[in-house]
Design a protein around this motif. Sequence first.
Motif, PDB file in Angstrom:
ATOM      1  N   SER A 186       0.846  -1.194   0.066  1.00  0.00           N
ATOM      2  CA  SER A 186       0.048   0.018  -0.028  1.00  0.00           C
ATOM      3  C   SER A 186       0.995   1.258  -0.021  1.00  0.00           C
ATOM      4  N   ARG A 187       2.299   1.038  -0.035  1.00  0.00           N
ATOM      5  CA  ARG A 187       2.887   2.310  -0.127  1.00  0.00           C
ATOM      6  C   ARG A 187       3.951   2.220  -1.177  1.00  0.00           C
ATOM      7  N   LEU A 188       4.632   3.392  -1.523  1.00  0.00           N
ATOM      8  CA  LEU A 188       5.650   3.673  -2.297  1.00  0.00           C
ATOM      9  C   LEU A 188       6.997   3.658  -1.595  1.00  0.00           C
TER      10      LEU A 188
ATOM     11  N   GLU B 251       7.709  11.309   1.688  1.00  0.00           N
ATOM     12  CA  GLU B 251       7.648  11.975   2.971  1.00  0.00           C
ATOM     13  C   GLU B 251       6.443  11.438   3.993  1.00  0.00           C
ATOM     14  N   THR B 252       6.735  11.368   5.247  1.00  0.00           N
ATOM     15  CA  THR B 252       5.523  10.761   6.126  1.00  0.00           C
ATOM     16  C   THR B 252       5.407  11.897   7.238  1.00  0.00           C
TER      17      THR B 252
ATOM     18  N   ARG C 179       1.082   9.206   4.075  1.00  0.00           N
ATOM     19  CA  ARG C 179       2.444   9.476   3.408  1.00  0.00           C
ATOM     20  C   ARG C 179       2.298  10.266   1.990  1.00  0.00           C
ATOM     21  N   PHE C 180       3.174  10.785   1.648  1.00  0.00           N
ATOM     22  CA  PHE C 180       3.016  11.699   0.346  1.00  0.00           C
ATOM     23  C   PHE C 180       4.387  11.536  -0.493  1.00  0.00           C
TER      24      PHE C 180
ATOM     25  N   THR D 192       2.460  17.247  -4.834  1.00  0.00           N
ATOM     26  CA  THR D 192       2.331  16.236  -3.737  1.00  0.00           C
ATOM     27  C   THR D 192       1.254  15.332  -4.067  1.00  0.00           C
ATOM     28  N   LEU D 193       1.561  14.077  -4.035  1.00  0.00           N
ATOM     29  CA  LEU D 193       0.676  13.004  -4.286  1.00  0.00           C
ATOM     30  C   LEU D 193       0.651  12.335  -2.806  1.00  0.00           C
TER      31      LEU D 193
END
Length: 359
Positions: A137-139, A199-200, A207-208, A235-236
């Motif tokens: 679920s994260r990059l 970035e968290t 998380r971005f 920013t995503l």
Amino acid sequence: MILFRYLTREVLLTMSAVAGILLLVIMGSRFIRYFSDAAEGDIPVTMLGSLMVFHLPGFMELILPLSFFLGILLAYGQLYMNSEITVMVACGMSPTRLLKVTLLPASVVAVLVGVCSLWLTPYGALQTETALEEQRSRLDVSVLAPGRFQEFGGGRTAYIGGFSSDGTEMLDVLVHEQNQQGDEGTHDFVTRAASGYQETRLETGSRFLVLDDGERYGVTPGEQNAERLIFERYTLRLGLNRDRQELDSLEYATTPALWSDPRPRAQAQWQWRAGLPLMVFVLALMAQPLSRVNPRQGRFGKLLPAVFLYVAYLSLLLAVVDAIGSGTWSTALGVWPVHGLFLGLGLLLLWRSQRKGMR
């Protein structure tokens, strides 16, 4: 006491050798699969060790009963081949006493299997699934490999050309997003940037992906119109950090929670866990008479029938567990008739062996 130590040592040494071989084969197969995922960039290489450790109790709860069963067959079979059992009988070793000697190490193995099946295996499965879900679920910069298109959840696909010298920034970033909401409806978005980093934000847990110096295009397949945005920084949002409480599968539930859950699937899972230690004693009871071989047959004379018997035991147990979970088998009866059937078979084999005598 000397005979007890000798027989226990022979059984446990043989069991350890068999368990080591089986564990090496099974864990090697799982490690190859995870290593392939790491090579594809789906999981970071640093997770491989922890994933294998979390899987270890689940492997051991199935390997230990089989290895103990084979350990008795091979160890006692060798004693029959060398006529050592004959000497023991001449010195007053009865079949009942030999069974007591066998059940003592069986108790140790059953405790180990119970610890794995009742506590360690669900905990390890929960930790494994939590780590994989968070990774899906994260990059994560540590997962991405340059020159590859990789999915990272939410209908997003990322491509990077490389990393900065210190490894903290991604260079030549391309992100494709499917079915995202735009200003004029749902579009597919393609975002290109010269660099980016993850970035968290600790206060929210979000998380971005922060992209610098690029363009963002919103297109709809089949239409000529497109949205274009030129940015210096974009920013995503990738998502929130997931808690392990979201994983509510019965496979990850604790044993006390399954005990108090009246649902058939929960009762099937609980009876499966509780039945594995009992399986060790039943297999030990069957292994002693099956290990009695003629010296002309060799120590492997009854090994193949014994393996078939174990496979039938495990297959029937799994079938009943599935039947309980689907509601076609009574939870009151549960898996206990299967254990009772093979317990009766073991007692029958032991009775026949005692009637023939220990030669």
